[in-house]
Design an enzyme around this catalytic site. Structure first.
Site, short mmCIF file in Angstrom:
data_model
loop_
_atom_site.label_atom_id
_atom_site.label_comp_id
_atom_site.label_asym_id
_atom_site.label_seq_id
_atom_site.Cartn_x
_atom_site.Cartn_y
_atom_site.Cartn_z
N SER A 114 6.47 6.95 -14.61
CA SER A 114 5.87 8.19 -14.08
C SER A 114 5.99 9.36 -15.04
O SER A 114 5.44 10.44 -14.76
CB SER A 114 6.55 8.57 -12.77
N HIS A 149 11.00 7.08 13.25
CA HIS A 149 11.77 5.98 13.83
C HIS A 149 12.05 6.31 15.30
O HIS A 149 12.42 7.44 15.63
CB HIS A 149 13.14 5.85 13.15
N THR A 182 8.70 10.77 -7.31
CA THR A 182 7.39 10.22 -6.96
C THR A 182 7.45 9.35 -5.71
O THR A 182 6.43 8.86 -5.25
CB THR A 182 6.85 9.35 -8.12
N CYS A 185 18.77 6.50 7.57
CA CYS A 185 17.89 7.28 8.46
C CYS A 185 18.11 6.98 9.95
O CYS A 185 18.16 7.90 10.77
CB CYS A 185 16.43 7.03 8.09
N SER A 232 7.52 3.60 6.54
CA SER A 232 7.86 4.51 5.45
C SER A 232 9.35 4.44 5.11
O SER A 232 9.75 4.83 4.01
CB SER A 232 7.46 5.95 5.78
#
Ligand SMILES: NC(=O)c1ccc[n+]([C@@H]2O[C@H](COP(=O)([O-])OP(=O)(O)OC[C@H]3O[C@@H](n4cnc5c(N)ncnc54)[C@H](OP(=O)(O)O)[C@@H]3O)[C@@H](O)[C@H]2O)c1
EC number: 1.2.1.11
Length: 346
Positions: free
Chosen positions: A44, A252, A15, A132, A162
Site C-alpha cells: 500500500s 455484532h 488501509t 470486539c 467485517s
C-alpha cells in the site's frame, strides 16, 4: 478537544477495515492531531488518503516509523504488533493495540474505558484493546456487575463479517450477488482464511470464528472467557461462549444470559442500563423496539434490549446486546482510550 496540546499519531494497518474507521474517527472527533502517519504493508506504500482535506501518503510500517510518534494505534494483525509495537514503545509512543498479541500479557492492561480505564493509566507502553465481541458484552454487563455481582455468563454471538476484515466483506457481497445470479458461490476467506476449508457465508450461519482449541471451543470463544475475567479483574466469573458468523456486514449481536450473585428487580436492572455510560437501552417489545445491527452501524454506543427475567433461575437475566464491531468493538474503543489518556494529562 480543540484547545488541547497536539499529539502525533500513527495508524498501523491504515488501509484495513479497522484502520480506515480509526482515520475517520480521528477526523470526525477533531482529535488533537499534530502529525498523522498512516502505515500499512509495502503493497500500500504510496497510496494517498484524504484527512481533513489534505492528502496523506501511506508508508510502509518499519521499526523507525515511530520516531516522534506519541500514540501508535495498531490494527495490522498480531504478528505485526509483536514485531513493531516494541519499537514504537522504544521511540516513546504509547501503543494501543487492537490485535490479540498482548491481550493476555499480565504486564499489559486490557481496557474498555467504561469498565476499567484506571488500568490503562498504569500502562508500561502498551495498552491492549479487547476482542470486539468481548468489548460490547462487558460494557453492557459492567453496571450489573457493580450492583449485583455476576456468577455466570452464557453468550451466543451473531457476528458480522467485517470482524474478519475487508476481504470477508467482499466475500459476503460477491457470494450474495453470485447466489442471486444463479452462480456457484466461491468461498476463500471464511471461517478462517489460513485454513484449507472454507464455507459459504451468504444466506448461511457459520458456527466457527477463529480456529478450534483443544477443549472444543474456538479461540474467539475462549477470548470472550479469558478477556472478560481480565477486564473485570475477576477470575471467579464463569463464562461460556458460542460464536457464530452471520451474513451481516456491520454490527455484532449477542444473546447474553447472565446469573447475578444477588437478587434483583428487573426495573432497577433496566434503569442501571439506561443510565450507564456508553450504553443505550432500546427495550420496548410492545412497540417492537429492540437493538438491531442495522441501527447500530456507524454509532459509538452499545445497544441493549430484550432485557427479561429467566424462567428457570431466580437470579438469571437474558438480554440482546448489539454494537458496531468496527467502532466500539475496535476503532472507537482505541481512539476513546487515547482521548481519555489525553484528558487525564491535560
Ligand atoms: N475487524 C474487526 O472487527 C476487528 C475488531 C477488533 C480487532 N481486530 C483486529 O485488527 C487487526 C486488523 O483487522 P482488520 O479487520 O482491519 O483487517 P484487514 O481489513 O484485513 O486489514 C489489515 C491491515 O493490516 C495491514 N498489514 C498487513 N500486513 C502488513 C504488514 N506486513 N505490515 C504492515 N501492515 C500490514 C494491511 O495493509 P495492506 O492493505 O497494505 O495489506 C491492512 O491495513 C486484526 O488483528 C484483527 O484481529 C479487528
Amino acid at each position: 478537544m480543540e484547545n488541547q496540546l497536539k499529539v502525533n499519531v500513527a495508524v498501523v494497518g491504515a488501509t484495513g477495515a479497522v484502520g480506515q474507521q480509526m482515520i475517520q474517527l480521528l477526523e470526525k472527533r477533531n482529535f488533537p492531531i499534530g502529525q498523522l502517519k498512516l502505515l500499512a504493508s509495502k503493497r500500500s506504500a504510496g497510496k494517498k488518503v484524504l484527512f481533513k482535506g489534505q492528502e496523506v501518503t501511506i508508508e510502509e510500517a518499519t521499526p523507525d516509523s515511530f520516531i516522534g510518534v506519541d500514540f501508535a494505534l495498531f490494527s495490522a494483525g498480531g504478528a505485526i504488533s509483536k514485531e513493531l509495537a516494541p519499537h514504537a514503545v522504544r521511540h516513546g509512543a504509547v501503543v494501543i493495540d487492537n490485535t490479540s498479541a498482548y491481550r493476555m500479557d499480565p504486564e499489559v492492561p486490557l481496557v474498555v474505558p467504561e469498565v476499567n480505564m484506571d488500568a490503562a493509566r498504569k500502562h508500561k507502553g502498551i495498552i491492549a484493546n479487547p476482542n470486539c465481541s468481548t468489548i460490547q458484552m462487558v460494557a453492557a454487563l459492567k453496571p450489573l456487575y457493580d450492583r449485583f455481582g455476576i456468577d455466570r455468563i452464557i453468550v451466543s454471538t451473531y457476528q458480522a463479517v467485517s470482524g474478519a476484515g475487508a476481504q470477508a466483506i467482499d466475500e459476503l457481497l460477491t457470494q450474495t450477488r453470485d447466489v442471486l445470479d444463479g452462480k456457484e458461490p466461491e468461498a476463500n476467506v471464511l471461517p478462517v482464511s489460513k485454513l484449507p476449508v472454507h464455507h459459504q457465508i451468504a444466506f448461511n450461519a457459520i458456527p466457527q470464528i477463529d480456529v478450534f482449541t483443544d477443549n472444543g471451543f474456538t479461540y474467539e470463544e475462549m477470548k470472550m472467557v479469558n478477556e472478560t475475567k481480565k477486564i473485570l479483574g475477576d477470575d471467579q466469573v464463569l463464562v461460556a461462549a458460542t460464536c457464530v458468523r452471520i451474513p451481516v456486514v456491520k454490527g455484532h449481536s449477542e444473546s447474553v444470559y447472565v446469573e447475578l450473585k444477588n437478587d434483583y428487580e428487573l426495573e432497577e436492572v433496566k434503569s442501571l442500563l439506561a443510565h450507564a455510560p456508553g450504553i443505550v437501552l432500546v427495550d420496548s417489545p410492545e412497540e417492537q423496539k429492540y437493538p438491531l445491527a442495522t441501527d447500530s452501524a456507524d454509532k459509538l454506543e452499545v445497544f441493549v434490549g430484550r432485557v427479561r427475567r429467566d424462567l428457570t433461575h431466580p437470579r438469571g437475566i437474558h438480554m440482546w446486546v448489539v454494537s458496531d464491531n468496527l467502532l466500539k468493538g475496535a476503532a472507537w474503543n482505541t481512539v476513546q482510550i487515547a482521548e481519555e489518556l489525553i484528558k487525564a494529562n491535560s
